[in-house]
Design a protein around this motif. Structure first.
Motif, PDB file in Angstrom:
ATOM      1  N   LYS A  84       0.824  -1.202   0.000  1.00  0.00           N
ATOM      2  CA  LYS A  84       0.000   0.000   0.000  1.00  0.00           C
ATOM      3  C   LYS A  84       0.863   1.259   0.000  1.00  0.00           C
ATOM      4  N   SER A  85       2.018   1.176   0.666  1.00  0.00           N
ATOM      5  CA  SER A  85       2.892   2.348   0.716  1.00  0.00           C
ATOM      6  C   SER A  85       3.389   2.727  -0.666  1.00  0.00           C
ATOM      7  N   PHE A  86       3.663   1.722  -1.519  1.00  0.00           N
ATOM      8  CA  PHE A  86       4.113   2.013  -2.880  1.00  0.00           C
ATOM      9  C   PHE A  86       2.998   2.694  -3.676  1.00  0.00           C
ATOM     10  N   ILE A  87       1.780   2.172  -3.559  1.00  0.00           N
ATOM     11  CA  ILE A  87       0.652   2.751  -4.297  1.00  0.00           C
ATOM     12  C   ILE A  87       0.377   4.173  -3.824  1.00  0.00           C
ATOM     13  N   ILE A  88       0.401   4.367  -2.490  1.00  0.00           N
ATOM     14  CA  ILE A  88       0.110   5.690  -1.950  1.00  0.00           C
ATOM     15  C   ILE A  88       1.168   6.703  -2.386  1.00  0.00           C
ATOM     16  N   MET A  89       2.451   6.309  -2.273  1.00  0.00           N
ATOM     17  CA  MET A  89       3.522   7.228  -2.641  1.00  0.00           C
ATOM     18  C   MET A  89       3.549   7.491  -4.145  1.00  0.00           C
ATOM     19  N   LYS A 139      18.248  -9.028  -6.357  1.00  0.00           N
ATOM     20  CA  LYS A 139      17.688  -7.992  -5.477  1.00  0.00           C
ATOM     21  C   LYS A 139      17.882  -6.606  -6.090  1.00  0.00           C
ATOM     22  N   VAL A 140      19.068  -6.346  -6.624  1.00  0.00           N
ATOM     23  CA  VAL A 140      19.350  -5.042  -7.217  1.00  0.00           C
ATOM     24  C   VAL A 140      18.467  -4.799  -8.443  1.00  0.00           C
ATOM     25  N   LEU A 141      18.332  -5.809  -9.309  1.00  0.00           N
ATOM     26  CA  LEU A 141      17.512  -5.653 -10.504  1.00  0.00           C
ATOM     27  C   LEU A 141      16.037  -5.510 -10.167  1.00  0.00           C
ATOM     28  N   GLY A 142      15.565  -6.253  -9.176  1.00  0.00           N
ATOM     29  CA  GLY A 142      14.154  -6.170  -8.783  1.00  0.00           C
ATOM     30  C   GLY A 142      13.790  -4.798  -8.254  1.00  0.00           C
ATOM     31  N   ILE A 143      14.625  -4.247  -7.385  1.00  0.00           N
ATOM     32  CA  ILE A 143      14.341  -2.925  -6.829  1.00  0.00           C
ATOM     33  C   ILE A 143      14.526  -1.849  -7.890  1.00  0.00           C
ATOM     34  N   ALA A 144      15.423  -2.091  -8.852  1.00  0.00           N
ATOM     35  CA  ALA A 144      15.557  -1.161  -9.972  1.00  0.00           C
ATOM     36  C   ALA A 144      14.256  -1.085 -10.762  1.00  0.00           C
ATOM     37  N   GLY A 145      13.620  -2.236 -10.972  1.00  0.00           N
ATOM     38  CA  GLY A 145      12.331  -2.241 -11.658  1.00  0.00           C
ATOM     39  C   GLY A 145      11.272  -1.470 -10.892  1.00  0.00           C
ATOM     40  N   VAL A 146      11.297  -1.590  -9.566  1.00  0.00           N
ATOM     41  CA  VAL A 146      10.354  -0.837  -8.736  1.00  0.00           C
ATOM     42  C   VAL A 146      10.585   0.666  -8.905  1.00  0.00           C
ATOM     43  N   THR A 161       9.368   1.873 -12.315  1.00  0.00           N
ATOM     44  CA  THR A 161       7.907   1.911 -12.354  1.00  0.00           C
ATOM     45  C   THR A 161       7.375   3.148 -11.653  1.00  0.00           C
ATOM     46  N   GLN A 162       7.901   3.405 -10.459  1.00  0.00           N
ATOM     47  CA  GLN A 162       7.431   4.567  -9.707  1.00  0.00           C
ATOM     48  C   GLN A 162       7.818   5.864 -10.398  1.00  0.00           C
ATOM     49  N   LEU A 163       9.014   5.906 -10.958  1.00  0.00           N
ATOM     50  CA  LEU A 163       9.445   7.109 -11.665  1.00  0.00           C
ATOM     51  C   LEU A 163       8.559   7.382 -12.873  1.00  0.00           C
ATOM     52  N   ALA A 164       8.220   6.330 -13.624  1.00  0.00           N
ATOM     53  CA  ALA A 164       7.345   6.499 -14.788  1.00  0.00           C
ATOM     54  C   ALA A 164       5.977   7.030 -14.372  1.00  0.00           C
ATOM     55  N   LEU A 165       5.435   6.490 -13.277  1.00  0.00           N
ATOM     56  CA  LEU A 165       4.147   6.981 -12.780  1.00  0.00           C
ATOM     57  C   LEU A 165       4.247   8.439 -12.346  1.00  0.00           C
ATOM     58  N   TRP A 166       5.324   8.787 -11.671  1.00  0.00           N
ATOM     59  CA  TRP A 166       5.507  10.162 -11.230  1.00  0.00           C
ATOM     60  C   TRP A 166       5.587  11.123 -12.408  1.00  0.00           C
TER      61      TRP A 166
END
Length: 444
Positions: free
Chosen positions: A19-24, A227-234, A237-242
């Motif tokens: 939920k924190s990811f969606i909210i932010m 782990k590094v690649l997975g969080i990079a994808g996150v 994704t968030q940057l594109a939404l922003w």
């Protein structure tokens, strides 16, 4: 590779479902717009149009008072100071300027009265008005026409052109500097935000003993890479939404928050004239603004495909490189308080690059300092992106910088994996740099 993909997929899906990811992701653009809009709104609400009363005992403004400009206007009151103070208190003016009888060759004795202290902007405007009036009288006394003097001043439109092996190319220092700062700042912020997420994620798995089960099935290098690649994808994704949401919000607010709109409101308050633009006027102003912006971009003649491609490369490469180092720090310590001694050497090159870029890279983008900082992997993600908008970067330098950054990332992942394989199973021990160097050479 299949194990790395599974780990990256797990890291990505676990975080984007929170939920924190969606909210932010939804609030982030609002915070970004608010960062620029709130100061403008506060200035707009607090800016009520300053009125300065002038008690001109020396006849400095005998002809006419200074013209109203922006958010300040002048009105004449009695030249007697006592009477002027009474009028000042009665009319609730913002300031009272008293001009004594003066010698124009050595003017002094000016006083400005206010109730709660002058603001810096108001004091500057009053000082400028007095200085201009004194200069005008001196010019008149010397028999020099102010209009002729103003006509002698030149405001040349200087067109900059870059000469290179590829031929002549027009450029715009202002646009290039803006693009350089924007690209460098985004990379800087992205690395810090999501690099720390990697470090905290590794620390959380270590303290919860989850990693003891995971490490029995995969190698430390695979686990760190996933782990590094997975969080990079996150992060992407968030940057594109922003970016998408910020552009939508900014376009909606642009009409009411534009500098032209604010300037119009100030002038309307100052002159006390209510003027409403017709739809045709507003449309013409928007078209004029777009035309000026387009003309500036055309003059800059930026290599947009190269800039976008290099930005994505250094954006991702810088994150992967520093993300591995942050992961190594997380695996070596048990709590965030212990990370400070290891965070400083890792983050200092990044901070130093961003600071130096403001003083050196944008003023001399092709100098020796800029060259070496854009080649060294610890500083190249920001330094190279600060150089590219200005042009003149040889392709061999760009290729060498990219190759060294890739090699640095692979080396950092290997280094982090060596520390990771020992650190994740080490509890309750204060880690030092000497201890870390021993971990690198443990066999197994």
């Amino acid at each position: 590779m299949s194990k790395i993909w599974l780990i990256a997929q797990r890291e990505y899906l676990t975080r984007v479902r929170k939920k924190s990811f969606i909210i932010m992701s939804l609030i982030g653009p609002l915070l970004t717009v608010a960062l620029f809009a709130v100061p403008v709104l506060i200035a707009k609400m607090s800016d009520s149009g300053k009125v300065v009363a002038v008690a001109d005992a020396g006849g400095l403004f005998a002809g006419k008072l200074p013209e109203a400009k922006d958010d300040i206007s002048f009105t004449r009151v009695s030249s007697d100071l006592v009477t002027a103070k009474a009028e000042f208190n009665k009319a609730k003016y913002d300031a009272l300027l008293y001009i004594p009888k003066l010698d124009i060759s050595n003017p002094n004795g000016f006083q400005v009265f206010s109730r709660k202290g002058l603001g810096m902007a108001l004091e500057r405007d009053i000082n400028r008005a007095v200085n201009n009036a004194v200069e005008n009288q001196r010019l008149q006394k010397a028999g020099i026409d102010r209009t002729v003097l103003d006509n002698l001043k030149a405001d040349v439109d200087l067109q900059t052109v870059s000469l290179s092996d590829e031929g002549e190319r027009s450029s715009s220092t202002g646009i290039s500097t803006g693009v350089a700062y924007a690209a460098g700042f985004l990379i800087y912020i992205f690395i810090f935000i999501y690099g720390v997420q990697i470090m905290r994620g590794v620390m959380e798995e270590k303290t919860n003993r989850i990693v003891e089960v995971v490490i029995s099935s995969v190698k430390p290098f695979q686990l760190m890479m996933g782990k590094v690649l997975g969080i990079a994808g996150v992060g992407f994704t968030q940057l594109a939404l922003w970016v998408v949401l910020s552009m939508g919000i900014s376009s909606v607010m642009a009409g009411s928050m534009s500098p032209e709109k604010i300037a119009e409101d100030r002038m309307a308050r100052t002159t006390a004239v209510a003027r409403v633009d017709t739809p045709q006027d507003k449309s013409a102003k928007k078209e004029n603004m777009m035309a000026q912006f387009t003309q500036a971009l055309d003059n800059a003649d930026l290599n947009v495909p190269l800039l976008v491609g290099c930005f994505l490369f250094y954006f991702l490469g810088g994150y992967l490189f520093y993300g591995a180092l942050f992961g190594a720090i997380g695996s070596a310590v048990d709590s965030e308080t212990d990370t400070q001694q290891f965070m400083m050497p890792v983050t200092m090159p990044l901070v130093l690059t961003f600071v130096v870029s403001q003083a050196i890279l944008t003023t001399n983008p092709n100098g020796q300092v800029a060259f070496w900082m854009s080649i060294f992997p610890l500083t190249s993600p920001i330094a190279m992106m600060m150089r590219l908008p200005f042009g003149g970067v040889p392709m061999w330098q760009l290729g060498l910088s990219m190759a060294l950054l890739i090699a640095g990332f692979v080396g950092a992942i290997w280094l982090a994996g060596r520390i990771y394989r020992v650190g994740i199973l080490m509890y309750g021990k204060k880690v030092t740099y000497g201890e870390l160097s021993k971990w690198l050479f443990y066999k197994g």
